[in-house]
Design a protein around this motif. Structure first.
Motif, PDB file in Angstrom:
ATOM      1  N   ALA A   1      31.271  74.279  38.459  1.00 22.01           N
ATOM      2  CA  ALA A   1      30.536  73.022  38.350  1.00 22.01           C
ATOM      3  C   ALA A   1      29.179  73.112  39.025  1.00 22.01           C
ATOM      4  O   ALA A   1      28.946  73.941  39.910  1.00 22.01           O
ATOM      5  CB  ALA A   1      31.339  71.888  38.977  1.00 22.01           C
ATOM      6  N   GLN A   2      28.283  72.244  38.584  1.00 24.88           N
ATOM      7  CA  GLN A   2      27.044  71.971  39.285  1.00 24.88           C
ATOM      8  C   GLN A   2      27.281  70.767  40.187  1.00 24.88           C
ATOM      9  O   GLN A   2      28.004  69.839  39.815  1.00 24.88           O
ATOM     10  CB  GLN A   2      25.921  71.656  38.310  1.00 24.88           C
ATOM     11  N   LEU A   3      26.658  70.788  41.360  1.00 24.73           N
ATOM     12  CA  LEU A   3      26.778  69.664  42.289  1.00 24.73           C
ATOM     13  C   LEU A   3      25.403  69.089  42.559  1.00 24.73           C
ATOM     14  O   LEU A   3      24.466  69.825  42.883  1.00 24.73           O
ATOM     15  CB  LEU A   3      27.420  70.092  43.611  1.00 24.73           C
ATOM     16  N   GLY A   4      25.290  67.783  42.427  1.00 21.54           N
ATOM     17  CA  GLY A   4      24.091  67.074  42.842  1.00 21.54           C
ATOM     18  C   GLY A   4      24.337  66.478  44.205  1.00 21.54           C
ATOM     19  O   GLY A   4      25.118  65.518  44.349  1.00 21.54           O
ATOM     20  N   VAL A   5      23.715  67.046  45.217  1.00 17.40           N
ATOM     21  CA  VAL A   5      24.020  66.656  46.592  1.00 17.40           C
ATOM     22  C   VAL A   5      22.805  66.948  47.464  1.00 17.40           C
ATOM     23  O   VAL A   5      22.069  67.913  47.230  1.00 17.40           O
ATOM     24  CB  VAL A   5      25.269  67.427  47.083  1.00 17.40           C
ATOM     25  N   SER A   6      22.578  66.126  48.473  1.00 19.59           N
ATOM     26  CA  SER A   6      21.403  66.316  49.327  1.00 19.59           C
ATOM     27  C   SER A   6      21.537  67.544  50.221  1.00 19.59           C
ATOM     28  O   SER A   6      20.564  68.246  50.479  1.00 19.59           O
ATOM     29  CB  SER A   6      21.170  65.068  50.186  1.00 19.59           C
ATOM     30  N   LYS A   7      22.747  67.828  50.671  1.00 15.62           N
ATOM     31  CA  LYS A   7      22.996  68.989  51.525  1.00 15.62           C
ATOM     32  C   LYS A   7      24.237  69.701  51.009  1.00 15.62           C
ATOM     33  O   LYS A   7      25.275  69.059  50.813  1.00 15.62           O
ATOM     34  CB  LYS A   7      23.207  68.553  52.980  1.00 15.62           C
TER      35      LYS A   7
END
Length: 346
Positions: free
Chosen positions: A93-99
């Protein structure tokens, strides 16, 4: 050859944000490959353009509701876009996350359960194990959201669950629709059968990488993302029988063309199941099909390069300029074009 060679200007209002009320109501731009005049048609004209004994090849992949949301233990929000289902309730998966999350940490899912972070590969994708109390494939059907492309500037609605699937979708595994197939409905398929047109299927599970921009300008330096395909023995026999009888093989979508070209061995189509990362751009000679039906693609995209390999870059860019002037609808929910050798006229 450079990525910038495939730029074109597209007015934003031509990017289709919603599907038409009927699948087969879309327009169809006929593009003879030998330089003949463009013709503005309708998708419903296909039975008149084809003849008995022709073979339409569809991609029967089914889109996963692959978009999820959750929270890290710290409270930080995480957006998931599943790229590929793996054994043992794992997924890439791709993760959209700030950190970035820590390896071994767990992310609480809004839909219930949690995702355990196992590793991150060199391409930036994460391998996750989902603890959701049932098979991940089944759980996603009610817990996930349809992953509409980033250029559709709205949240998915109830209609997208049906309209962002083809009517012949059956093999679960894609995170984006094979969009040329979205134009076919039962009425059009019936009309094509009555015309004597044959149907065949391959599977290519479209990955999230299809929306990633090229990060290099030199085409020879680009590395394509990998996608899983299956070109079965039955389809191979259909293609051989079609060709032997003088029929034409028409790929419905770039995914079908990529799958068929990947299954060629010394120019001969063979059954094949596995990953492909084939990159088709001008200079590559396409041998597996006689014609290609496809939607309009993003500027500077690998798919625009693929259709340019089929009909020539200048020819394709001229066709796109015509489509802009005539206000065709672009991209996934938009209109289509048929790249058609002049000698293949019905």
């Amino acid at each position: 050859m450079k990525k910038s060679d495939f730029h074109f200007d597209l007015p934003p209002e031509l990017i289709a944000q919603v599907p038409l009320s009927e699948r087969s109501a879309s327009r169809l731009l006929l593009v003879p490959a030998d330089g003949g005049a463009f013709a503005d048609k309708q998708v419903r004209d296909l039975p008149l353009l084809l003849r008995a004994g022709d073979l339409l090849v569809f991609n029967d992949t089914r889109v996963i509701p692959a978009r999820l949301f959750g929270n890290k233990a710290s409270g930080g929000r995480v957006e998931f876009l599943i790229e590929r289902l793996l054994p043992d309730n794992e997924a890439r998966a791709q993760l959209g996350v700030s950190k970035p999350p820590r390896i071994g940490s767990k992310i609480a899912l809004d839909a219930g359960g949690e995702a355990e972070v196992l590793e991150r590969d060199e391409a930036g994708f994460w391998r996750l194990r989902f603890h959701v109390g049932q098979a991940l494939e089944n759980w996603l059907q009610h817990a996930g959201r349809m992953p509409l492309p980033p250029y559709i500037q709205r949240e998915p609605g109830a209609d997208d669950a049906e309209r962002y699937q083809t009517v012949f979708a059956r093999e679960i595994g894609a995170v984006a629709a094979p969009t040329a197939g979205l134009h076919f409905d039962d009425a059009l398929l019936t009309a094509l059968r009555e015309r004597g047109v044959q149907f065949g299927h391959v599977t290519l599970h479209v990955g999230a990488g299809t929306f990633q921009p090229m990060r290099v300008d030199d085409l020879h330096q680009h590395k394509m993302h990998s996608e899983w395909i299956n070109v079965g023995a039955e389809l191979v026999q259909q293609v051989r029988h079609t060709r032997a009888a003088g029929g034409r093989v028409i790929a419905v979508g770039t995914t079908v063309l990529r799958a068929l070209e990947s299954a060629l061995v010394d120019g001969v189509l063979q059954p094949f199941a596995g990953d492909t990362s084939i990159f088709i751009f001008p200079g590559y000679r396409i041998r597996s099909v006689d014609a290609l039906m496809t939607n309009f693609h993003l500027p500077e995209s690998t798919l625009l390069m693929l259709v340019s390999a089929f009909a020539g870059k200048d020819r394709i860019l001229a066709a796109y300029a015509h489509a802009v002037r005539e206000r065709y609808r672009f991209f996934s929910y938009g209109d289509a074009m048929l790249l058609w050798p002049q000698e293949a006229s019905a």
